[in-house]
Motif scaffolding. Structure first.
Motif, PDB file in Angstrom:
ATOM      1  N   LEU A 174       0.824  -1.202   0.000  1.00 53.66           N
ATOM      2  CA  LEU A 174       0.000   0.000   0.000  1.00 53.66           C
ATOM      3  C   LEU A 174       0.862   1.258   0.000  1.00 53.66           C
ATOM      4  N   LEU A 175       1.904   1.267   0.826  1.00 50.48           N
ATOM      5  CA  LEU A 175       2.774   2.433   0.902  1.00 50.48           C
ATOM      6  C   LEU A 175       3.527   2.668  -0.403  1.00 50.48           C
ATOM      7  N   ARG A 176       3.837   1.591  -1.113  1.00 52.32           N
ATOM      8  CA  ARG A 176       4.526   1.697  -2.395  1.00 52.32           C
ATOM      9  C   ARG A 176       3.557   1.891  -3.565  1.00 52.32           C
ATOM     10  N   HIS A 177       2.274   1.977  -3.255  1.00 55.09           N
ATOM     11  CA  HIS A 177       1.200   2.101  -4.248  1.00 55.09           C
ATOM     12  C   HIS A 177       1.221   0.929  -5.232  1.00 55.09           C
ATOM     13  N   ASP A 178       1.643  -0.209  -4.759  1.00 56.72           N
ATOM     14  CA  ASP A 178       1.565  -1.437  -5.545  1.00 56.72           C
ATOM     15  C   ASP A 178       0.268  -2.132  -5.136  1.00 56.72           C
ATOM     16  N   ALA A 183      -3.768  -6.159  -3.054  1.00 56.42           N
ATOM     17  CA  ALA A 183      -5.036  -6.879  -3.163  1.00 56.42           C
ATOM     18  C   ALA A 183      -4.825  -8.382  -3.010  1.00 56.42           C
ATOM     19  N   ARG A 184      -3.760  -8.888  -3.598  1.00 57.98           N
ATOM     20  CA  ARG A 184      -3.506 -10.325  -3.537  1.00 57.98           C
ATOM     21  C   ARG A 184      -3.129 -10.759  -2.130  1.00 57.98           C
ATOM     22  N   LEU A 185      -2.367  -9.941  -1.423  1.00 58.68           N
ATOM     23  CA  LEU A 185      -2.014 -10.278  -0.045  1.00 58.68           C
ATOM     24  C   LEU A 185      -3.205 -10.110   0.885  1.00 58.68           C
ATOM     25  N   ALA A 186      -4.039  -9.111   0.623  1.00 57.57           N
ATOM     26  CA  ALA A 186      -5.256  -8.953   1.423  1.00 57.57           C
ATOM     27  C   ALA A 186      -6.154 -10.179   1.267  1.00 57.57           C
ATOM     28  N   ARG A 187      -6.134 -10.756   0.101  1.00 59.51           N
ATOM     29  CA  ARG A 187      -6.901 -11.994  -0.111  1.00 59.51           C
ATOM     30  C   ARG A 187      -6.381 -13.112   0.781  1.00 59.51           C
ATOM     31  N   TRP A 188      -5.074 -13.245   0.909  1.00 58.44           N
ATOM     32  CA  TRP A 188      -4.521 -14.243   1.822  1.00 58.44           C
ATOM     33  C   TRP A 188      -4.908 -13.932   3.272  1.00 58.44           C
ATOM     34  N   LEU A 189      -4.889 -12.656   3.645  1.00 60.87           N
ATOM     35  CA  LEU A 189      -5.278 -12.299   5.008  1.00 60.87           C
ATOM     36  C   LEU A 189      -6.734 -12.667   5.268  1.00 60.87           C
ATOM     37  N   ALA A 190      -7.593 -12.443   4.269  1.00 61.68           N
ATOM     38  CA  ALA A 190      -8.992 -12.845   4.427  1.00 61.68           C
ATOM     39  C   ALA A 190      -9.102 -14.359   4.564  1.00 61.68           C
ATOM     40  N   TRP A 191      -8.267 -15.080   3.828  1.00 66.40           N
ATOM     41  CA  TRP A 191      -8.281 -16.546   3.926  1.00 66.40           C
ATOM     42  C   TRP A 191      -7.867 -16.991   5.325  1.00 66.40           C
ATOM     43  N   THR A 192      -6.837 -16.373   5.887  1.00 69.34           N
ATOM     44  CA  THR A 192      -6.405 -16.774   7.231  1.00 69.34           C
ATOM     45  C   THR A 192      -7.470 -16.432   8.271  1.00 69.34           C
ATOM     46  N   GLU A 193      -8.184 -15.317   8.082  1.00 66.61           N
ATOM     47  CA  GLU A 193      -9.289 -15.011   8.993  1.00 66.61           C
ATOM     48  C   GLU A 193     -10.375 -16.073   8.881  1.00 66.61           C
ATOM     49  N   ALA A 194     -10.659 -16.496   7.654  1.00 62.42           N
ATOM     50  CA  ALA A 194     -11.660 -17.542   7.464  1.00 62.42           C
ATOM     51  C   ALA A 194     -11.221 -18.858   8.102  1.00 62.42           C
ATOM     52  N   GLU A 195      -9.917 -19.024   8.266  1.00 60.18           N
ATOM     53  CA  GLU A 195      -9.389 -20.196   8.959  1.00 60.18           C
ATOM     54  C   GLU A 195      -9.472 -20.057  10.474  1.00 60.18           C
ATOM     55  N   GLY A 196      -9.946 -18.920  10.941  1.00 57.67           N
ATOM     56  CA  GLY A 196     -10.106 -18.717  12.370  1.00 57.67           C
ATOM     57  C   GLY A 196      -8.902 -18.115  13.069  1.00 57.67           C
ATOM     58  N   LEU A 197      -7.920 -17.613  12.318  1.00 57.42           N
ATOM     59  CA  LEU A 197      -6.730 -17.022  12.923  1.00 57.42           C
ATOM     60  C   LEU A 197      -6.963 -15.549  13.235  1.00 57.42           C
ATOM     61  N   PRO A 198      -6.349 -15.039  14.286  1.00 59.83           N
ATOM     62  CA  PRO A 198      -6.548 -13.631  14.644  1.00 59.83           C
ATOM     63  C   PRO A 198      -6.051 -12.710  13.535  1.00 59.83           C
ATOM     64  N   ARG A 200      -4.292  -9.597  11.770  1.00 56.46           N
ATOM     65  CA  ARG A 200      -3.174  -8.719  12.089  1.00 56.46           C
ATOM     66  C   ARG A 200      -3.327  -7.354  11.438  1.00 56.46           C
ATOM     67  N   LEU A 201      -4.417  -7.195  10.669  1.00 61.86           N
ATOM     68  CA  LEU A 201      -4.647  -5.954   9.949  1.00 61.86           C
ATOM     69  C   LEU A 201      -6.141  -5.843   9.706  1.00 61.86           C
ATOM     70  N   GLU A 202      -6.698  -4.642   9.875  1.00 63.74           N
ATOM     71  CA  GLU A 202      -8.118  -4.440   9.617  1.00 63.74           C
ATOM     72  C   GLU A 202      -8.339  -4.406   8.108  1.00 63.74           C
ATOM     73  N   LEU A 203      -9.052  -5.396   7.605  1.00 65.03           N
ATOM     74  CA  LEU A 203      -9.132  -5.577   6.158  1.00 65.03           C
ATOM     75  C   LEU A 203     -10.086  -4.612   5.474  1.00 65.03           C
ATOM     76  N   GLY A 204     -11.164  -4.232   6.123  1.00 62.26           N
ATOM     77  CA  GLY A 204     -12.161  -3.383   5.475  1.00 62.26           C
ATOM     78  C   GLY A 204     -11.567  -2.123   4.851  1.00 62.26           C
ATOM     79  N   PRO A 205     -10.849  -1.305   5.612  1.00 64.93           N
ATOM     80  CA  PRO A 205     -10.256  -0.102   5.033  1.00 64.93           C
ATOM     81  C   PRO A 205      -9.237  -0.400   3.938  1.00 64.93           C
ATOM     82  N   VAL A 206      -8.511  -1.517   4.071  1.00 65.30           N
ATOM     83  CA  VAL A 206      -7.536  -1.888   3.040  1.00 65.30           C
ATOM     84  C   VAL A 206      -8.250  -2.170   1.720  1.00 65.30           C
ATOM     85  N   LEU A 207      -9.299  -2.963   1.761  1.00 59.91           N
ATOM     86  CA  LEU A 207     -10.036  -3.294   0.543  1.00 59.91           C
ATOM     87  C   LEU A 207     -10.680  -2.046  -0.056  1.00 59.91           C
TER      88      LEU A 207
END
Length: 256
Positions: A174-178, A183-198, A200-207
């Motif tokens: 995000l900081l590098r405007h890449d 988006a692809r890493l946020a998708r992995w973070l959403a997947w880990t949340e769906a796996e029940g893991l805590p 580490r980043l609030e996804l709503g504002p990122v998306l």
């Protein structure tokens, strides 16, 4: 590269965007699958087959996120694409592993249909302990097509163990405007949340940020839509995908 190849590259790129748009529309509309071809797979045009080859496992995203298995027509088209267009030569051993894992995901899903058999998993990618979280997160972004329900393997176990590395990679992108990588890493973070893991980043504002400032492409839109569906599933049911081994993260602390 010869100028004569430029129109062909443009045609293939347009086909990838078109197929991504069809898949995204199916995901948004709740359709069982994208309407990828009106003719049999054996007579599908080469640009369509190339686009199908590029998108791979994501073609099944609408069904997998709805809790269904791969559909026959899409599987037939994907199997034909793999037959006609073998995997390209990779410029490095690590790139070959990335391509190998993408192909593994496709083979794993096609094995549930009459159109293919399982592909043996390639060699594991080096983890963040070996190459650092920056390089590792770039590789995970390249493998975002594996962040789907019904897929599980060493790549997914790495995502479970290093959620903080995914969050750091997302923030750095995000900081590098890449925003494609973000988006692809946020998708992995959403997947880990769906796996029940805590988280580490609030996804709503990122998306939201990526939607507003991103490139507007269908491929990025598909990553965002998959992430949104995964996040919604985790909020509604606590865990999704049925994968095993979702123990605690090896990372500590917060992304920022």
């Amino acid at each position: 590269m010869p100028f004569a190849e430029t129109p062909l590259r443009d045609e293939y790129a347009a086909a990838v965007e078109r197929v991504a748009r069809l898949t995204l529309d199916a995901l948004r509309d709740g359709s069982p699958a994208a309407a990828l071809a009106e003719q049999p797979a054996a007579t599908a045009p080469r640009p369509l087959l190339a686009a199908v080859r590029v998108l791979g496992a994501d073609l099944f995203a609408p069904r997998l996120l709805a809790g269904a298995g791969p559909d026959g027509p899409t599987a037939a088209l994907l199997a034909e694409a793999r037959r006609v267009l073998p995997a390209p030569l990779a410029p490095s051993e690590e790139a070959a592993r990335v391509l190998g894992w993408q192909d593994w995901a496709v083979g794993h899903l096609l094995a549930r249909t009459p159109y293919g058999g399982a592909v043996p998993p390639p060699a594991a990618l080096p983890g963040p302990e070996e190459v650092g979280w920056r390089a590792w997160s770039v590789r995970m972004a390249q493998l975002s097509g594996l962040a789907l329900p019904g897929l599980d393997g060493p790549v997914h176990e790495g995502a479970r163990r290093h959620v903080l590395g995914l969050a750091r990679g997302t923030v750095r992108s995000l900081l590098r405007h890449d925003l494609t990588t973000a988006a692809r890493l946020a998708r992995w973070l959403a997947w880990t949340e769906a796996e029940g893991l805590p988280p580490r980043l609030e996804l709503g504002p990122v998306l939201d940020r990526i939607r507003l400032a991103g490139d507007g492409s269908a491929r990025t839109g598909l990553d965002l839509a998959v992430a949104g569906r995964l996040a919604a599933g985790s909020a509604g049911s606590g865990a999704a995908g049925g994968a095993e081994g979702s123990g605690g993260s090896a990372d500590g602390g917060r992304a920022a």
